[in-house]
Design a protein around this motif. Structure first.
Motif: not given
Length: 401
Positions: A133-146, A151-157
């Motif tokens: 599992v790879h954790a990263w944060r968006e650099t644009d917009g809401a900068k959500r934790l992902m 092979g798929r991306d999931y937003a935290a929450g």
């Protein structure tokens, strides 16, 4: 997830994609320590690390879970099913043990949530390999934790399929730091000491020394060494059919002195004990549980008991709080999940019964409440009548004039 984000996650502990570009382009300098790191699978086979992980896993796995709502503990069918049996393929103890060991080894634990859209509709939780599992944060917009997994991306929450638990988190990072990753120097020392001591008798020291007062050329020294070891010019053992007892004959003023070393020195006991204590400190496990001792430290029953209480409060709680918060987020709102620490904090029988007697005499606990603490059923009416008959009469109070 882009390759830059994967490079960032692997080398920089899960920073942003923009920072990953800097890593890939060489802006961030390489670490100064060029020694090969001790990987997770290798560290788990170090005796002291294995013992520390076994203590942490066993301690967490034996604890029970309670659910409270507005201060009242839920019982029986009122407890959410995901708390009674988080995973359908394993016991609750095994599930909790895997979460704790994942945080202890990699600094992170991840679970996959099966069920409906809302977290409260969870049917079961599946522990994931945190290395996948790879954790990263968006650099644009809401900068959500992902989270990126399979092979798929999931937003935290609240509606996320992946729930993360982090052991130790530094500001600005999205991945936790575990003891093994934070103490690579100690891990390398323990690994190298284990390997060196295991090879000591094979190649680490000479069995003896051939000496003479005469000057020897390199060829003569090699000849004497081969003769002593009964080897030919090519280093192949010579069959000694006429010398079955392998008696050596010395000449030319040669003397043989065997190199003697005590078993304690050969096994590097002091060095290995030091590494064990260092690993115990890293994982926060008392030395008494690691089956080692600090020189000059006299251990008594009281000291050991205080060590174990400190281990629960300041060692295990680093794992337990993260698991409690994660499980609370997966239950209906208004409910709180807590570990029941009675199994670890219970004192010995004599001390516990003395405390019960004090509580009964002071009147802030009843017999049924004490029996509940000891996992005993409440007294029946017949038993209650017998106890009241056997109870001594209260002492008469003196009348003050």
């Amino acid at each position: 997830m882009s390759i830059f984000s994967r490079v960032s996650d692997a080398l920089a502990g899960g920073v942003s994609r923009r920072q990953a570009v800097n890593v890939a382009s060489g802006i961030i300098p390489p670490p100064r320590d060029q020694h090969a790191p001790v990987l997770l699978g290798e560290a788990a086979y170090l005796p002291a690390v294995h013992r520390a992980l076994q203590i942490i896993g066993t301690s967490v796995g034996q604890l029970g879970l309670t659910v409270e709502r507005t201060g009242q503990r839920l019982e029986g069918p009122d407890v959410p099913a995901v708390i009674r049996r988080p995973n359908l393929d394993m016991s609750r103890g095994d599930f909790l043990e895997q979460l704790a060991l994942s945080m202890a080894t990699t600094g992170n634990a991840y679970v996959w949530r099966d069920g409906g859209t809302l977290a409260s509709e969870t049917t079961q939780l599946i522990p994931l390999d945190s290395r996948e599992v790879h954790a990263w944060r968006e650099t644009d917009g809401a900068k959500r934790l992902m989270f990126s997994y399979d092979g798929r991306d999931y937003a935290a929450g609240e509606h996320s399929r992946i729930v993360q638990m982090r052991y130790l988190t530094m500001p600005g990072t999205v991945r936790g730091i575990g003891p093994i990753g934070a103490a690579q120097t100690t891990m390398r020392s323990a690994r190298d000491m284990r390997d060196y001591s295991s090879k000591w008798w094979e190649t680490g020291h000479p069995s003896g020394i051939l000496s003479t007062d005469d000057k020897l050329t390199p060829d003569e020294a090699a000849l004497y060494r081969r003769s002593w070891n009964q080897l030919d010019a090519d280093g192949i053992p010579i069959e000694q059919t006429d010398n079955p007892s392998r008696v050596r004959v010395l000449g030319k003023g040669l003397h043989y002195d065997p190199v003697m070393i005590s078993p304690k020195d050969a096994l590097w006991i002091e060095a290995q004990q030091f590494d064990t204590l260092e690993i115990a400190r890293i994982f926060g496990v008392p030395s008494s549980l690691m089956m080692t001792a600090i020189d000059g430290n006299s251990m008594t029953y009281s000291n050991v008991e205080q060590e174990w209480l400190g281990f629960v409060r300041f060692g295990l709680m680093a794992y337990l709080r993260k698991i409690e918060d994660a499980l609370t987020s997966l239950t209906p709102r208004g409910q709180t999940v807590r570990f029941n620490l009675d199994a670890l904090l219970r004192s010995d029988t004599t001390t516990r019964y003395a405390a019960h007697r004090t509580a009964l005499e002071a009147g802030f606990l009843t017999r049924d409440e004490v029996r509940a603490i000891e996992n005993l059923p409440a007294l029946t009416p017949v038993q209650r009548a017998e106890v009241e008959q056997q109870a001594p009469a209260p002492a008469p109070q003196e009348i003050q004039p």
